[in-house]
Design an enzyme around this catalytic site. Structure first.
Site, PDB file in Angstrom:
ATOM      1  N   LYS A  10      48.838  49.157  31.194  1.00 37.80           N
ATOM      2  CA  LYS A  10      48.421  49.130  29.790  1.00 37.80           C
ATOM      3  C   LYS A  10      47.909  47.743  29.463  1.00 37.80           C
ATOM      4  CE  LYS A  10      51.380  49.211  26.110  1.00 37.80           C
ATOM      5  NZ  LYS A  10      51.077  47.931  25.411  1.00 37.80           N
ATOM      6  N   GLU A  35      49.390  51.117  17.271  1.00 37.64           N
ATOM      7  CA  GLU A  35      50.582  50.436  16.737  1.00 37.64           C
ATOM      8  C   GLU A  35      50.314  49.876  15.342  1.00 37.64           C
ATOM      9  OE1 GLU A  35      52.562  47.612  19.285  1.00 37.64           O
ATOM     10  OE2 GLU A  35      53.907  46.967  17.682  1.00 37.64           O
TER      11      GLU A  35
HETATM   12  O1  KIV Z   1      55.522  46.064  24.923  1.00 39.38           O
HETATM   13  C1  KIV Z   1      55.829  47.141  24.396  1.00 39.38           C
HETATM   14  O2  KIV Z   1      57.000  47.533  24.376  1.00 39.38           O
HETATM   15  C2  KIV Z   1      54.771  47.929  23.798  1.00 39.38           C
HETATM   16  C3  KIV Z   1      55.163  49.148  23.022  1.00 39.38           C
HETATM   17  C4  KIV Z   1      55.962  48.821  21.847  1.00 39.38           C
HETATM   18  C5  KIV Z   1      54.005  50.012  22.695  1.00 39.38           C
HETATM   19  O3  KIV Z   1      53.633  47.619  23.933  1.00 39.38           O
END
Ligand code: KIV
Length: 272
Positions: free
Chosen positions: A118, A187
């Site tokens: 991600k 988010e």
């Molecule tokens: O780092 C994280 O935990 C996140 C989530 C809150 C989406 O990016």
């Protein structure tokens, strides 16, 4: 000879196929211990860079490093069996060029065994997302309130409170979908905007502080378990483990002090 049944782990295409269908259950996990507990109930485990705050006591996610993510990612892979494990790319490991992003994403994948990475950012990261996905690295995107940019936002502020800001955020969501992301975290965006983006783009939206109408939800595990001292308003505490831990430790300390622990059943004796 006994037949071996291999449990199939979910993949990025499995999550993509959930668009508009059964909501995707996602949670963070940072270790084998918690991954083992969460895995049977979740479609996706995110080794978030929030690990820097939750487990390492740092003030923001900006302290996360690639080595930190690899250590926690490998642990989560060992503790899970069926959920797709996604590992966050920490700040500074992907923004400079798509080639550097590829090198670091490949390290995350090969050294943890995760099924996707991600990264944060919308339109400005689209070229990098396309580069990674074309080379076999599934990418989950993250738009709206992106914590790695907390200093530019001037704090953890909900995005899209003014309607004039909606266009840019919608363009970000559309850009990452076009670039090939298999899902996108929304988010800290106002609910009507989250609903518009969920309706507009062809990939699952995973909400956190967004809307129940997203294609799935994610929370930081320790927040929803009641282990962290302060949580944003959008977090519902589904447990009170912080209190349970305090009570257990208090009872242990009392047992040590009054010498009721270890009791007879907790000690070994020589053979008669
Ligand atoms: O780092 C994280 O935990 C996140 C989530 C809150 C989406 O990016």
């Amino acid at each position: 000879m006994s037949a071996q049944v291999a449990t199939k782990r979910k993949t990025a295409p499995d999550i993509l196929a959930r668009k508009g269908g059964e909501p995707v259950v996602a949670l963070t996990a940072y270790s084998a211990l918690t991954a083992r507990l969460v895995d049977p109930h979740a479609d996706l485990l995110l080794v978030g860079d929030s690990v820097a705050m939750v487990e390492h006591g740092l003030p923001s996610t900006l302290g996360a490093t690639l080595d930190m993510m690899i250590l926690h990612g490998a642990s989560v892979l060992r503790g899970s069996a069926t959920a797709l494990v996604v590992v966050d790319m920490p700040v500074g490991t992907y923004e400079e060029s798509r080639e550097i992003a590829f090198r670091n994403a490949a390290r995350l994948m090969s050294e943890t065994g995760c099924g996707a990475v991600k990264l944060e950012g919308g339109a400005k990261m689209a070229e990098t997302i396309a580069f990674l996905t074309a080379r076999g690295i599934p990418v989950m995107a993250h738009v709206g309130l992106t914590p790695q940019s907390v200093n530019s936002f001037g704090g953890f502020r909900t995005q899209g409170r003014e309607r004039e800001a909606w266009g840019a955020i919608e363009a970000d969501a559309a850009a990452v979908a076009t670039a090939g992301a298999f899902a996108v975290v929304l988010e800290g965006v106002v609910e009507p905007l989250a609903i518009r983006m969920t309706e507009a783009i062809p990939i699952p939206t995973i909400g956190i502080g967004a809307s129940a109408q997203c294609d799935g939800q994610i929370l930081v595990l320790e927040d929803m378990l009641g282990l962290t001292p302060r949580v944003p308003r959008f977090v519902r505490r589904f447990g009170a483990l912080g209190d349970a831990v305090s009570e257990a430790v208090e009872a242990y300390a009392a047992g040590v002090k009054d010498r009721s622990f270890p009791a007879a059943e907790n000690v070994y004796q020589p053979k008669e």
